[in-house]
Design an enzyme around this catalytic site. Structure first.
Site, PDB file in Angstrom:
ATOM      1  N   LYS A 166      -1.244  10.983 -15.261  1.00  0.00           N
ATOM      2  CA  LYS A 166      -0.794  10.429 -13.751  1.00  0.00           C
ATOM      3  C   LYS A 166       0.754   9.975 -14.052  1.00  0.00           C
ATOM      4  CE  LYS A 166      -5.232   8.442 -12.364  1.00  0.00           C
ATOM      5  NZ  LYS A 166      -6.043   7.315 -12.372  1.00  0.00           N
ATOM      6  N   LYS A 221       2.781  11.729 -11.099  1.00  0.00           N
ATOM      7  CA  LYS A 221       3.289  10.888 -10.007  1.00  0.00           C
ATOM      8  C   LYS A 221       4.978  10.466  -9.935  1.00  0.00           C
ATOM      9  CE  LYS A 221      -1.362   9.176  -8.873  1.00  0.00           C
ATOM     10  NZ  LYS A 221      -2.171   8.460  -8.035  1.00  0.00           N
ATOM     11  N   PRO A 278      -2.948   9.942   1.926  1.00  0.00           N
ATOM     12  CA  PRO A 278      -1.627   9.987   1.273  1.00  0.00           C
ATOM     13  C   PRO A 278      -1.486   9.155  -0.142  1.00  0.00           C
ATOM     14  CG  PRO A 278      -1.488   8.571   3.002  1.00  0.00           C
ATOM     15  CD  PRO A 278      -2.741   9.058   3.021  1.00  0.00           C
ATOM     16  N   ASP A 299      -8.935   7.097  -2.232  1.00  0.00           N
ATOM     17  CA  ASP A 299      -8.321   8.720  -2.139  1.00  0.00           C
ATOM     18  C   ASP A 299      -8.833   9.447  -1.092  1.00  0.00           C
ATOM     19  OD1 ASP A 299      -7.370   8.300  -4.830  1.00  0.00           O
ATOM     20  OD2 ASP A 299      -9.222   8.474  -5.787  1.00  0.00           O
ATOM     21  N   ILE A 349       0.573   6.865  -2.208  1.00  0.00           N
ATOM     22  CA  ILE A 349       1.651   5.982  -2.206  1.00  0.00           C
ATOM     23  C   ILE A 349       2.484   6.229  -3.126  1.00  0.00           C
ATOM     24  CG2 ILE A 349       2.372   3.870  -1.260  1.00  0.00           C
ATOM     25  CD1 ILE A 349      -0.508   3.389  -0.322  1.00  0.00           C
ATOM     26  N   ASN A 377     -13.625   0.006  -2.402  1.00  0.00           N
ATOM     27  CA  ASN A 377     -14.116  -0.090  -3.953  1.00  0.00           C
ATOM     28  C   ASN A 377     -14.138  -1.409  -4.557  1.00  0.00           C
ATOM     29  OD1 ASN A 377     -11.209  -0.986  -4.809  1.00  0.00           O
ATOM     30  ND2 ASN A 377     -10.767   1.227  -3.601  1.00  0.00           N
TER      31      ASN A 377
END
Ligand code: CTP
Length: 427
Positions: free
Chosen positions: A347, A351, A313, A280, A315, A212
């Protein structure tokens, strides 16, 4: 927006002034130029007016200019004064307090911070008179950037070459960072902090990968600001073109899974700041050989070959949910292109981090060079307290300034260790 008054002295390095203006603007700073009479021989006022988007000031004795904008007003309007190139003559005038043209008068009349980027012939730089003036300027609180060693336009080699515009601009932005510069005011002595930065590369075959646009600049600036505040910083970085920041331990990784393993290997920490733009997804399989055009898959010619992806995953989410070794302060980043605060808050909750720094990474975000890859950022800091989101919205500023701001906030969150002996506990 913070304003820089750029005083351009009359040396060959003045030809770099338009690029310096561009770099300062890329740091989110407004720039107004003031040329000495000699500088006009090297760079045109018209090109400076075009790149700065402002009038260029030239002569003390121009009566119209004095009436419209006197030297006092010029310095009053600026947050910082940058002299680049600072010639031997300008340095001497400033050191002696002489005031016989617009540049020297402005330098004498100001109470703002002054930075100088000297540039001159190596013998002029090494001359006792220049070194005396340099010592005096430093004593007066002037910050000096450079000069660098190198080949000079006069054909000699040695110290005297002006520092690169990009470095001068970054240093200027760092000195302008809120809550004192370079997080010098923030105290994170003894805190262990982990930072992730950069993109990850997810290999498709030996020559191709998914990546990216992340440059890693914001994460590196944060690692540097935290280290400057006294923290023991470990930076886990995906592939970037950046040099390791000073006083920071580095681990280089390539993929999201490598990054996760490196993060786990460096726990426990007091805080973690997760700026990395982790991919992702990754290809389900990394082919051992380069995939060829027209390669047969299941007896059919396929070009391009379809790419099967599997999820990487998360993180940050893993750290947020960890029963053991969850950092006392976990800071996530949210790269969004729309509905910034709604997505960022979601988010933060999903998360389970403590703070989230949201930024608009759309290519048309209004920031020169874009947020991903550029030198500026406009962030929103969301922190939870009593389950109620606290939202602070900041204007465009340099990535160094964002880093210093975050370091200051993190220091305010933790009680200084040497005062309490209370290692590892947040307030
Ligand atoms: N992050 C992470 N591991 C991942 C993906 C993201 O640690 N596999 C972290 C990032 O470092 C950042 C935060 O999660 O601190 C949010 O990353 P972002 O890319 O904005 O969000 P995603 O979770 O990837 O969600 P989306 O792509 O749907 O916006």
């Amino acid at each position: 927006m913070q304003r820089v008054l750029l005083i351009i002295g009359g040396g060959i390095a003045a030809y770099k002034a338009p690029e310096l203006v561009r770099q300062l603007r890329a740091q989110g700073l407004a720039v107004r130029c003031l040329l000495t009479a000699a500088a006009e021989q090297f760079v045109s006022p018209l090109s400076l007016a075009s790149v700065s988007g402002d009038k260029v000031y030239e002569n003390l004795f121009d009566l119209t200019e004095e009436a419209e904008m006197g030297h006092i007003q010029l310095s009053r309007d600026a947050d910082i004064i940058l002299v680049a190139p600072a010639t031997a003559d300008l340095m001497a005038k400033a050191a002696q307090g002489m005031a016989n043209d617009l540049a020297s008068t402005t330098l004498l009349a100001t109470d703002k911070k002054i930075i100088m980027a000297p540039a001159m012939n190596v013998r002029m730089w090494q001359h006792e008179a220049t070194q005396r003036n340099l010592a005096q300027l430093k004593k007066d609180g002037v910050s000096i950037i450079g000069p660098e060693n190198g080949d000079m336009a006069c054909g000699e080699f040695g110290p005297g070459r002006m520092s690169e515009p990009q470095d001068i601009a970054a240093e200027t932005a760092a000195l302008l960072a809120p809550n004192n510069t370079r997080a010098e005011a923030a105290d994170l002595t003894g805190r262990k902090i982990l930072v992730t930065a950069g993109p990850t590369h997810e290999p498709i075959d030996p020559v191709r990968y998914i990546a990216n646009r992340s440059s890693g600049k914001q994460g590196y600036a944060i690692a540097a600001a935290l280290a400057a505040a006294g923290a023991e910083v470990h930076l886990i970085s995906g592939p970037t073109a950046l040099d390791a920041p000073h006083d920071v331990q580095m681990t280089w990784v390539e993929t999201a899974r490598d990054m996760q393993a490196a993060v786990e290997a460096h726990l426990p920490v007091d805080a973690a700041v997760m700026t990395a733009a982790v991919a992702d997804w990754r290809p389900a399989e990394c082919k051992a050989q380069k995939i060829k055009k027209g390669q047969k898959i299941k007896d059919k010619e396929r070009a391009p070959a379809p790419l099967d992806l599997v999820e990487n995953p998360d993180i940050l989410a893993t750290l947020g949910a960890a029963k053991k070794n969850r950092p006392a302060l976990l800071v996530g980043f949210a790269a969004e292109t729309e509905d910034l605060e709604t997505h960022a808050l979601a988010k933060l909750q999903k998360k389970n981090c403590d703070w989230i720094v949201a930024n608009n990474v759309a290519l048309d975000s209004g920031i020169e060079g874009g947020v991903m890859g550029g030198d500026a950022n406009a962030v929103t800091l969301i922190s939870t307290k009593d389950a109620k989101a606290e939202i602070e919205r900041f204007d465009i500023m340099s990535k160094h300034a964002v880093a210093a701001l975050l370091a200051t906030r993190m220091a305010a969150h933790f009680t200084p260790i040497e005062k309490t002996g209370n290692k590892g506990k947040a307030k």
